[in-house]
Design a protein around this motif. Sequence first.
Motif, PDB file in Angstrom:
ATOM      1  N   ALA A  55      35.023  12.693 -19.451  1.00  0.00           N
ATOM      2  CA  ALA A  55      35.016  11.280 -19.852  1.00  0.00           C
ATOM      3  C   ALA A  55      34.867  10.396 -18.613  1.00  0.00           C
ATOM      4  O   ALA A  55      35.523  10.621 -17.600  1.00  0.00           O
ATOM      5  CB  ALA A  55      36.296  10.942 -20.599  1.00  0.00           C
ATOM      6  N   LEU A  56      33.977   9.426 -18.711  1.00  0.00           N
ATOM      7  CA  LEU A  56      33.742   8.493 -17.610  1.00  0.00           C
ATOM      8  C   LEU A  56      34.517   7.202 -17.855  1.00  0.00           C
ATOM      9  O   LEU A  56      34.454   6.642 -18.952  1.00  0.00           O
ATOM     10  CB  LEU A  56      32.249   8.177 -17.482  1.00  0.00           C
ATOM     11  CG  LEU A  56      31.343   9.326 -17.068  1.00  0.00           C
ATOM     12  CD1 LEU A  56      29.876   8.902 -17.169  1.00  0.00           C
ATOM     13  CD2 LEU A  56      31.664   9.781 -15.651  1.00  0.00           C
ATOM     14  N   ALA A  57      35.219   6.745 -16.844  1.00  0.00           N
ATOM     15  CA  ALA A  57      35.888   5.448 -16.885  1.00  0.00           C
ATOM     16  C   ALA A  57      34.942   4.454 -16.219  1.00  0.00           C
ATOM     17  O   ALA A  57      34.638   4.587 -15.035  1.00  0.00           O
ATOM     18  CB  ALA A  57      37.217   5.497 -16.153  1.00  0.00           C
ATOM     19  N   CYS A  58      34.448   3.488 -16.997  1.00  0.00           N
ATOM     20  CA  CYS A  58      33.414   2.572 -16.500  1.00  0.00           C
ATOM     21  C   CYS A  58      33.819   1.120 -16.688  1.00  0.00           C
ATOM     22  O   CYS A  58      34.508   0.779 -17.647  1.00  0.00           O
ATOM     23  CB  CYS A  58      32.103   2.779 -17.267  1.00  0.00           C
ATOM     24  SG  CYS A  58      31.395   4.421 -17.150  1.00  0.00           S
ATOM     25  N   THR A  59      33.316   0.280 -15.781  1.00  0.00           N
ATOM     26  CA  THR A  59      33.401  -1.152 -16.027  1.00  0.00           C
ATOM     27  C   THR A  59      32.491  -1.443 -17.214  1.00  0.00           C
ATOM     28  O   THR A  59      31.616  -0.644 -17.538  1.00  0.00           O
ATOM     29  CB  THR A  59      32.970  -1.956 -14.786  1.00  0.00           C
ATOM     30  OG1 THR A  59      31.640  -1.576 -14.415  1.00  0.00           O
ATOM     31  CG2 THR A  59      33.923  -1.706 -13.616  1.00  0.00           C
ATOM     32  N   LYS A  60      32.678  -2.559 -17.870  1.00  0.00           N
ATOM     33  CA  LYS A  60      31.943  -2.836 -19.109  1.00  0.00           C
ATOM     34  C   LYS A  60      31.154  -4.146 -19.050  1.00  0.00           C
ATOM     35  O   LYS A  60      31.046  -4.861 -20.029  1.00  0.00           O
ATOM     36  CB  LYS A  60      32.917  -2.905 -20.291  1.00  0.00           C
ATOM     37  CG  LYS A  60      33.716  -1.639 -20.512  1.00  0.00           C
ATOM     38  CD  LYS A  60      32.854  -0.559 -21.101  1.00  0.00           C
ATOM     39  CE  LYS A  60      33.703   0.663 -21.439  1.00  0.00           C
ATOM     40  NZ  LYS A  60      32.939   1.774 -21.871  1.00  0.00           N
ATOM     41  N   ALA A  61      30.579  -4.449 -17.894  1.00  0.00           N
ATOM     42  CA  ALA A  61      29.801  -5.679 -17.765  1.00  0.00           C
ATOM     43  C   ALA A  61      28.488  -5.552 -18.546  1.00  0.00           C
ATOM     44  O   ALA A  61      27.938  -4.466 -18.683  1.00  0.00           O
ATOM     45  CB  ALA A  61      29.497  -5.957 -16.294  1.00  0.00           C
ATOM     46  N   PHE A  62      28.003  -6.681 -19.052  1.00  0.00           N
ATOM     47  CA  PHE A  62      26.699  -6.713 -19.716  1.00  0.00           C
ATOM     48  C   PHE A  62      25.646  -6.855 -18.632  1.00  0.00           C
ATOM     49  O   PHE A  62      25.616  -7.841 -17.902  1.00  0.00           O
ATOM     50  CB  PHE A  62      26.620  -7.873 -20.709  1.00  0.00           C
ATOM     51  CG  PHE A  62      25.261  -7.997 -21.365  1.00  0.00           C
ATOM     52  CD1 PHE A  62      24.810  -7.015 -22.236  1.00  0.00           C
ATOM     53  CD2 PHE A  62      24.446  -9.079 -21.106  1.00  0.00           C
ATOM     54  CE1 PHE A  62      23.563  -7.110 -22.837  1.00  0.00           C
ATOM     55  CE2 PHE A  62      23.194  -9.196 -21.705  1.00  0.00           C
ATOM     56  CZ  PHE A  62      22.765  -8.201 -22.581  1.00  0.00           C
TER      57      PHE A  62
END
Length: 123
Positions: free
Chosen positions: A76-83
């Motif tokens: 599982a990747l933990a990612c920022t969620k910017a558009f």
Amino acid sequence: MAPACGGSVNVAPSAVLGGAWTLRSIETPALGLVAPASSASYTVAFQEGGKLSVRADCNQCAGTYAISGDSLQVGALACTKAFCGASSYDAAFLDVLSNAATFGVRGIELSIESSRGTLRLIQ
């Protein structure tokens, strides 16, 4: 993954270590084959101890990976969620990477294949 004519594919875990891999092209059923204009915005860095760092356009991710033979499993990747914009390939890039099944290294090119598509990266 079968080697192409005249080349061999390296599937040793150490073959992916040693710096960031930069996206050259992505191929999915929905997109077809595309080469993002800003491919340097899409990188994967495999680190010792099974750690993974990813840049997916304007987002940063961290996670884990495991290699066995030519099999590659990305945790599982933990990612920022910017558009990142409507023209970004961040979602497709992460979808293919997150579902990785096999990989191969030939020279400076890394291919990652999954049921969702194929990533081709260079170092």
